[in-house]
Design a protein around this motif. Structure first.
Motif, PDB file in Angstrom:
ATOM      1  N   GLY A 117       0.837  -1.197   0.000  1.00 19.74           N
ATOM      2  CA  GLY A 117       0.000   0.000   0.000  1.00 19.74           C
ATOM      3  C   GLY A 117       0.872   1.247   0.000  1.00 19.74           C
ATOM      4  O   GLY A 117       2.087   1.183  -0.234  1.00 19.74           O
ATOM      5  N   CYS A 118       0.252   2.390   0.249  1.00 19.77           N
ATOM      6  CA  CYS A 118       0.985   3.657   0.258  1.00 19.77           C
ATOM      7  C   CYS A 118       0.140   4.676   1.011  1.00 19.77           C
ATOM      8  O   CYS A 118      -1.077   4.654   0.936  1.00 19.77           O
ATOM      9  CB  CYS A 118       1.203   4.129  -1.182  1.00 19.77           C
ATOM     10  SG  CYS A 118       2.183   5.648  -1.298  1.00 19.77           S
ATOM     11  N   ARG A 119       0.819   5.566   1.737  1.00 19.94           N
ATOM     12  CA  ARG A 119       0.024   6.538   2.497  1.00 19.94           C
ATOM     13  C   ARG A 119       0.031   7.932   1.876  1.00 19.94           C
ATOM     14  O   ARG A 119      -0.438   8.883   2.494  1.00 19.94           O
ATOM     15  CB  ARG A 119       0.484   6.603   3.934  1.00 19.94           C
ATOM     16  CG  ARG A 119       1.918   7.014   4.099  1.00 19.94           C
ATOM     17  CD  ARG A 119       2.194   7.218   5.580  1.00 19.94           C
ATOM     18  NE  ARG A 119       3.630   7.259   5.817  1.00 19.94           N
ATOM     19  CZ  ARG A 119       4.156   7.353   7.026  1.00 19.94           C
ATOM     20  NH1 ARG A 119       3.373   7.400   8.082  1.00 19.94           N
ATOM     21  NH2 ARG A 119       5.458   7.394   7.162  1.00 19.94           N
ATOM     22  N   MET A 120       0.591   8.058   0.663  1.00 22.13           N
ATOM     23  CA  MET A 120       0.724   9.382   0.078  1.00 22.13           C
ATOM     24  C   MET A 120      -0.585   9.906  -0.518  1.00 22.13           C
ATOM     25  O   MET A 120      -0.732  11.113  -0.708  1.00 22.13           O
ATOM     26  CB  MET A 120       1.840   9.411  -0.980  1.00 22.13           C
ATOM     27  CG  MET A 120       3.194   8.866  -0.513  1.00 22.13           C
ATOM     28  SD  MET A 120       3.788   9.563   1.046  1.00 22.13           S
ATOM     29  CE  MET A 120       4.239  11.199   0.504  1.00 22.13           C
ATOM     30  N   GLY A 121      -1.493   8.995  -0.850  1.00 27.47           N
ATOM     31  CA  GLY A 121      -2.851   9.409  -1.226  1.00 27.47           C
ATOM     32  C   GLY A 121      -3.000  10.183  -2.531  1.00 27.47           C
ATOM     33  O   GLY A 121      -3.890  11.035  -2.637  1.00 27.47           O
ATOM     34  N   CYS A 122      -2.184   9.905  -3.542  1.00 24.88           N
ATOM     35  CA  CYS A 122      -2.336  10.614  -4.822  1.00 24.88           C
ATOM     36  C   CYS A 122      -3.692  10.260  -5.454  1.00 24.88           C
ATOM     37  O   CYS A 122      -4.106   9.104  -5.448  1.00 24.88           O
ATOM     38  CB  CYS A 122      -1.197  10.246  -5.766  1.00 24.88           C
ATOM     39  SG  CYS A 122       0.417  10.635  -5.055  1.00 24.88           S
ATOM     40  N   ALA A 123      -4.337  11.283  -6.003  1.00 24.09           N
ATOM     41  CA  ALA A 123      -5.740  11.138  -6.424  1.00 24.09           C
ATOM     42  C   ALA A 123      -5.931  10.216  -7.616  1.00 24.09           C
ATOM     43  O   ALA A 123      -7.026   9.711  -7.830  1.00 24.09           O
ATOM     44  CB  ALA A 123      -6.310  12.517  -6.750  1.00 24.09           C
ATOM     45  N   PHE A 124      -4.873   9.991  -8.393  1.00 27.49           N
ATOM     46  CA  PHE A 124      -4.995   9.200  -9.630  1.00 27.49           C
ATOM     47  C   PHE A 124      -4.492   7.778  -9.458  1.00 27.49           C
ATOM     48  O   PHE A 124      -4.437   7.007 -10.408  1.00 27.49           O
ATOM     49  CB  PHE A 124      -4.176   9.889 -10.743  1.00 27.49           C
ATOM     50  CG  PHE A 124      -2.807  10.283 -10.266  1.00 27.49           C
ATOM     51  CD1 PHE A 124      -1.797   9.345 -10.182  1.00 27.49           C
ATOM     52  CD2 PHE A 124      -2.556  11.583  -9.830  1.00 27.49           C
ATOM     53  CE1 PHE A 124      -0.546   9.686  -9.696  1.00 27.49           C
ATOM     54  CE2 PHE A 124      -1.298  11.925  -9.343  1.00 27.49           C
ATOM     55  CZ  PHE A 124      -0.294  10.978  -9.274  1.00 27.49           C
ATOM     56  N   CYS A 125      -4.058   7.409  -8.244  1.00 25.75           N
ATOM     57  CA  CYS A 125      -3.301   6.165  -8.068  1.00 25.75           C
ATOM     58  C   CYS A 125      -4.080   5.125  -7.277  1.00 25.75           C
ATOM     59  O   CYS A 125      -4.649   5.424  -6.223  1.00 25.75           O
ATOM     60  CB  CYS A 125      -1.974   6.470  -7.365  1.00 25.75           C
ATOM     61  SG  CYS A 125      -1.017   4.998  -6.997  1.00 25.75           S
ATOM     62  N   ALA A 126      -4.070   3.896  -7.762  1.00 25.98           N
ATOM     63  CA  ALA A 126      -4.797   2.811  -7.105  1.00 25.98           C
ATOM     64  C   ALA A 126      -4.054   2.287  -5.876  1.00 25.98           C
ATOM     65  O   ALA A 126      -4.675   1.758  -4.959  1.00 25.98           O
ATOM     66  CB  ALA A 126      -5.022   1.672  -8.097  1.00 25.98           C
ATOM     67  N   SER A 127      -2.726   2.451  -5.855  1.00 24.55           N
ATOM     68  CA  SER A 127      -1.950   1.868  -4.753  1.00 24.55           C
ATOM     69  C   SER A 127      -2.263   2.506  -3.406  1.00 24.55           C
ATOM     70  O   SER A 127      -2.082   1.892  -2.366  1.00 24.55           O
ATOM     71  CB  SER A 127      -0.447   2.016  -5.014  1.00 24.55           C
ATOM     72  OG  SER A 127      -0.068   1.243  -6.107  1.00 24.55           O
ATOM     73  N   GLY A 128      -2.673   3.775  -3.444  1.00 23.49           N
ATOM     74  CA  GLY A 128      -2.861   4.482  -2.190  1.00 23.49           C
ATOM     75  C   GLY A 128      -4.276   4.402  -1.641  1.00 23.49           C
ATOM     76  O   GLY A 128      -4.535   4.882  -0.536  1.00 23.49           O
ATOM     77  N   LEU A 129      -5.173   3.781  -2.391  1.00 22.03           N
ATOM     78  CA  LEU A 129      -6.591   3.865  -2.011  1.00 22.03           C
ATOM     79  C   LEU A 129      -6.899   3.276  -0.643  1.00 22.03           C
ATOM     80  O   LEU A 129      -7.802   3.732   0.042  1.00 22.03           O
ATOM     81  CB  LEU A 129      -7.454   3.179  -3.077  1.00 22.03           C
ATOM     82  CG  LEU A 129      -7.583   3.977  -4.392  1.00 22.03           C
ATOM     83  CD1 LEU A 129      -8.250   3.124  -5.470  1.00 22.03           C
ATOM     84  CD2 LEU A 129      -8.371   5.262  -4.166  1.00 22.03           C
ATOM     85  N   GLY A 165       3.838   1.641  -3.516  1.00 18.79           N
ATOM     86  CA  GLY A 165       4.535   2.243  -2.381  1.00 18.79           C
ATOM     87  C   GLY A 165       5.455   3.393  -2.739  1.00 18.79           C
ATOM     88  O   GLY A 165       5.807   3.613  -3.895  1.00 18.79           O
ATOM     89  N   GLU A 166       5.804   4.163  -1.708  1.00 20.29           N
ATOM     90  CA  GLU A 166       6.703   5.311  -1.849  1.00 20.29           C
ATOM     91  C   GLU A 166       8.056   4.907  -1.249  1.00 20.29           C
ATOM     92  O   GLU A 166       8.194   4.804  -0.024  1.00 20.29           O
ATOM     93  CB  GLU A 166       6.083   6.513  -1.119  1.00 20.29           C
ATOM     94  CG  GLU A 166       7.010   7.699  -0.891  1.00 20.29           C
ATOM     95  CD  GLU A 166       7.728   8.178  -2.147  1.00 20.29           C
ATOM     96  OE1 GLU A 166       7.061   8.554  -3.131  1.00 20.29           O
ATOM     97  OE2 GLU A 166       8.969   8.168  -2.156  1.00 20.29           O
ATOM     98  N   PRO A 167       9.058   4.658  -2.103  1.00 25.59           N
ATOM     99  CA  PRO A 167      10.335   4.152  -1.575  1.00 25.59           C
ATOM    100  C   PRO A 167      10.972   5.061  -0.527  1.00 25.59           C
ATOM    101  O   PRO A 167      11.600   4.567   0.407  1.00 25.59           O
ATOM    102  CB  PRO A 167      11.218   4.029  -2.821  1.00 25.59           C
ATOM    103  CG  PRO A 167      10.473   4.607  -3.956  1.00 25.59           C
ATOM    104  CD  PRO A 167       9.044   4.724  -3.576  1.00 25.59           C
ATOM    105  N   THR A 198       9.960   8.780  -6.848  1.00 25.91           N
ATOM    106  CA  THR A 198       9.383   9.341  -5.627  1.00 25.91           C
ATOM    107  C   THR A 198       8.341  10.401  -5.944  1.00 25.91           C
ATOM    108  O   THR A 198       8.431  11.108  -6.948  1.00 25.91           O
ATOM    109  CB  THR A 198      10.466   9.953  -4.708  1.00 25.91           C
ATOM    110  OG1 THR A 198       9.814  10.499  -3.547  1.00 25.91           O
ATOM    111  CG2 THR A 198      11.236  11.066  -5.399  1.00 25.91           C
ATOM    112  N   SER A 199       7.386  10.511  -5.015  1.00 24.68           N
ATOM    113  CA  SER A 199       6.363  11.543  -5.149  1.00 24.68           C
ATOM    114  C   SER A 199       6.897  12.896  -4.675  1.00 24.68           C
ATOM    115  O   SER A 199       6.231  13.907  -4.816  1.00 24.68           O
ATOM    116  CB  SER A 199       5.139  11.139  -4.318  1.00 24.68           C
ATOM    117  OG  SER A 199       5.529  10.945  -2.972  1.00 24.68           O
ATOM    118  N   GLY A 200       8.098  12.904  -4.080  1.00 23.33           N
ATOM    119  CA  GLY A 200       8.717  14.184  -3.739  1.00 23.33           C
ATOM    120  C   GLY A 200       8.811  14.498  -2.255  1.00 23.33           C
ATOM    121  O   GLY A 200       8.433  15.577  -1.811  1.00 23.33           O
TER     122      GLY A 200
HETATM  123 FE1  SF4 Z   1       1.931   6.367  -3.445  1.00 26.36          FE
HETATM  124 FE2  SF4 Z   1       3.285   6.817  -5.701  1.00 26.36          FE
HETATM  125 FE3  SF4 Z   1       0.699   6.012  -5.750  1.00 26.36          FE
HETATM  126 FE4  SF4 Z   1       1.295   8.470  -4.937  1.00 26.36          FE
HETATM  127  S1  SF4 Z   1       1.637   7.610  -6.992  1.00 26.36           S
HETATM  128  S2  SF4 Z   1      -0.146   7.070  -3.918  1.00 26.36           S
HETATM  129  S3  SF4 Z   1       3.214   8.127  -3.875  1.00 26.36           S
HETATM  130  S4  SF4 Z   1       2.441   4.847  -5.006  1.00 26.36           S
END
Ligand code: SF4
Ligand code: SAH
Length: 350
Positions: A117-129, A165-167, A198-200
């Motif tokens: 998973g990921c906690r960055m919460g980008c609006a277009f990304c399925a990994s963070g949902l 994930g966000e490395p 990275t998301s930055g």
């Molecule tokens: Fe996480 Fe990257 Fe998805 Fe953003 S784009 S929610 S940072 S995996």
């Protein structure tokens, strides 16, 4: 790193120990130094303790009381007509992450995950949902490579840390993975063939710059205005574009490695001429490369990919502004449910 084995928390993850940590453990068992070298090269290339056949059985047994190598296996796979393979990797604690094996003329590249998973919460990304479950141990990232090599019977020549994930939110483990995977005892994948996306997270970009690695840094920019970027990527509310770009430029200057910016083209949002001109002014004169990516549609988000006309117009403005840009060639189009979707679909079913 001393980390518990996912799913067997009473045991220590032997394949995430640094060389000097492993040597100390092996010396503590009264064993000669060369044993540590044998064990290190076995487990860091994806073997389990039982599979270390060059080590005496009695030592394997005593190692197995205290240690284990985290399990990574291919639970599901999709194969594209162009040979790209997408995997759902099962981890030892019952969680899943994704990987993609891509065949290029210059060799095979594996896209690996760094977190469940990921906690960055980008609006277009399925990994963070569904938020973040946990970070992967370095050994589990190595295990993704070993599993892909077993599955294909081919060598992984390059790695991109662009899966779930966000490395940089799993910084120590990602760094240890990079050091391990590039060592000759492990997969011997040169740092020039590794990229990290990275998301930055700006302080972590600064820290990474001090490591002076030979890897390529990729930064997911996706919008050239703070207001728009904050809406797409909540991380921008903490570190805005005015902090991010100087940090990335400093990274480039310190390491001498070219950096790239990822920019997913979203119809009617970030694909306007105004955005293109702004991107030119942000990156003008910088040693940077822009990767325009086609947006993958995910059911949970309102965004759609840009039309070809908008893409061409955007690209034209970047070229005219002397910005180095490419439209990324996409492998596995027919299986390429957006990153994170395979994992989500399977967890919905379970
Ligand atoms: Fe996480 Fe990257 Fe998805 Fe953003 S784009 S929610 S940072 S995996
Ligand atoms: N967390 C890191 C690396 C994993 S995401 C990062 O954000 O950079 C890998 C890449 O996929 C990033 O550039 C991310 O912005 C992009 N991405 C995520 N969802 C996407 C989608 N639906 N369409 C296109 N690219 C997407």
């Amino acid at each position: 790193m001393h980390l518990p084995v996912p799913g067997q928390p009473q045991k220590t993850d032997i394949a995430s120990l640094r060389p000097e940590e492993l040597s100390a453990e092996i010396a503590g068992l009264g064993q000669p130094k060369y044993r540590a070298v044998q064990i290190y090269s076995g487990i860091r290339s994806g073997r389990a303790i039982e599979e270390l056949t060059n080590v005496p059985l009695s030592l394997r047994n005593s190692l197995a009381e205290k240690f284990a190598v985290p399990a990574v296996s291919v639970a599901k796979k999709q194969v594209s007509s162009d040979g790209t393979e997408k995997y759902l990797f099962a981890l030892g604690d019952g969680s899943f992450v994704e990987g993609v094996f891509m065949r290029y003329n210059h060799g095979n590249t594996l896209c690996i995950s760094t977190q469940v998973g990921c906690r960055m919460g980008c609006a277009f990304c399925a990994s963070g949902l569904d938020g973040l479950l946990r970070g992967l141990n370095p050994s589990e990232m190595l295990g993704e490579i070993a599993a892909a090599q077993r599955e294909t019977g081919q060598r992984v020549d390059g790695v991109v840390m662009m899966g779930t994930g966000e490395p940089l939110d799993n910084y120590e483990a990602s760094l240890e993975f990079i050091r391990a995977v590039s060592s000759p005892e492990s997969f011997n994948i040169g740092q020039r063939h590794i990229s990290l996306s990275t998301s930055g997270i700006v302080p972590k970009i600064n820290a990474l710059a001090r490591e002076k690695l030979g890897i390529t840094l990729s930064v997911s920019l996706h919008a050239p205005f703070d207001e728009m970027r904050s809406r797409l990527m909540p991380v921008n509310r903490r570190w805005g574009i005015g902090e991010l770009i100087p940090a990335v430029t400093a990274y480039q200057q310190k390491t001498g490695r070219r950096v790239s910016y990822e920019y997913a083209m979203i119809s009617g949002l970030n694909d306007t001429p105004e955005c293109a001109h702004r991107l030119v002014s942000l990156l003008s004169g910088k040693e940077a490369h822009v990767n325009l990516i086609r947006l993958n549609e995910i059911a949970e988000s309102p965004f759609h990919p840009s039309t070809k006309e908008n893409l061409d117009r955007f690209m034209g403005i970047l070229e005219h502004g002397h910005i180095n840009a490419t439209l990324r060639r996409r492998l596995g189009r027919d299986i390429d449910g957006a990153c994170g979707q395979l994992r989500r679909r399977s967890s919905e079913k379970n």
